[in-house]
Write an enzyme that holds these catalytic residues in place. Structure first.
Site, PDB file in Angstrom:
ATOM      1  N   GLY A  48       0.789  -1.229   0.000  1.00 38.72           N
ATOM      2  CA  GLY A  48       0.000   0.000   0.000  1.00 38.72           C
ATOM      3  C   GLY A  48       0.818   1.274   0.000  1.00 38.72           C
ATOM      4  O   GLY A  48       0.264   2.368  -0.080  1.00 38.72           O
ATOM      5  N   HIS A  49       2.140   1.177   0.071  1.00 36.26           N
ATOM      6  CA  HIS A  49       3.001   2.375   0.203  1.00 36.26           C
ATOM      7  C   HIS A  49       4.165   2.293  -0.776  1.00 36.26           C
ATOM      8  O   HIS A  49       5.296   2.042  -0.356  1.00 36.26           O
ATOM      9  CB  HIS A  49       3.526   2.472   1.632  1.00 36.26           C
ATOM     10  N   PHE A  50       4.083   2.470  -1.923  1.00 35.23           N
ATOM     11  CA  PHE A  50       2.938   2.727  -2.790  1.00 35.23           C
ATOM     12  C   PHE A  50       2.972   1.662  -3.872  1.00 35.23           C
ATOM     13  O   PHE A  50       4.060   1.338  -4.345  1.00 35.23           O
ATOM     14  CB  PHE A  50       3.046   4.118  -3.406  1.00 35.23           C
TER      15      PHE A  50
END
Length: 145
Positions: A48-50
């Protein structure tokens, strides 16, 4: 003195996926410590990052610095089996370079001050000789309850 991941797990309670120090390269008890974290794409934070461009979160770089400092505290005291190390403050954290999968974070922490159960540190993370992160922080050592 090199400390591998197995021995690191004897000195601090962190475990995957939150163990952020892979090896200690040098330690001078009561003074300083140097270690590494190999950043790999299969770490959970990168989902999720990224997703399009994985970047190591700054807060995890600071956590790696704090974990390395906790190893220094443990080695300086001889043991922390009946103690816990808690982060109290983070000061002047600066993020100067993106860290991404494939990088090796070289982490260095120095004891600036130690009074009773409060320890103050200065720490840096470098990648390929460039400063990626720098910060000062304070930790408290407490007896386990």
């Amino acid at each position: 003195m090199i400390i591998d991941i197995t021995e690191i797990m004897d000195w601090i309670p962190h475990r995957y996926p939150f163990l952020l120090v892979d090896r200690v390269l040098k330690i001078d008890p009561n003074k300083s410590i140097t270690g590494i974290k190999n950043v790999t794409v299969n770490e959970p934070q990168f989902t999720g990052h990224f997703p399009a461009r994985p970047v190591m979160p700054g807060v995890l770089m600071v956590e790696a610095m704090a974990q390395l400092a906790a190893i220094l505290v443990a080695k300086s005291l001889g043991s922390t089996k009946n103690k816990e190390v808690f982060l109290m403050t983070i000061e002047n954290a600066k993020f100067r370079r993106i860290v991404q999968p494939g990088d090796t974070m070289h982490i260095h922490a120095v004891i600036d001050q130690q009074r009773a159960n409060v320890w103050k540190f200065s720490s840096t993370v470098t990648v390929e000789g460039e400063i990626a992160t720098e910060s000062k922080f304070t930790a408290m050592i407490k007896d386990k309850t």
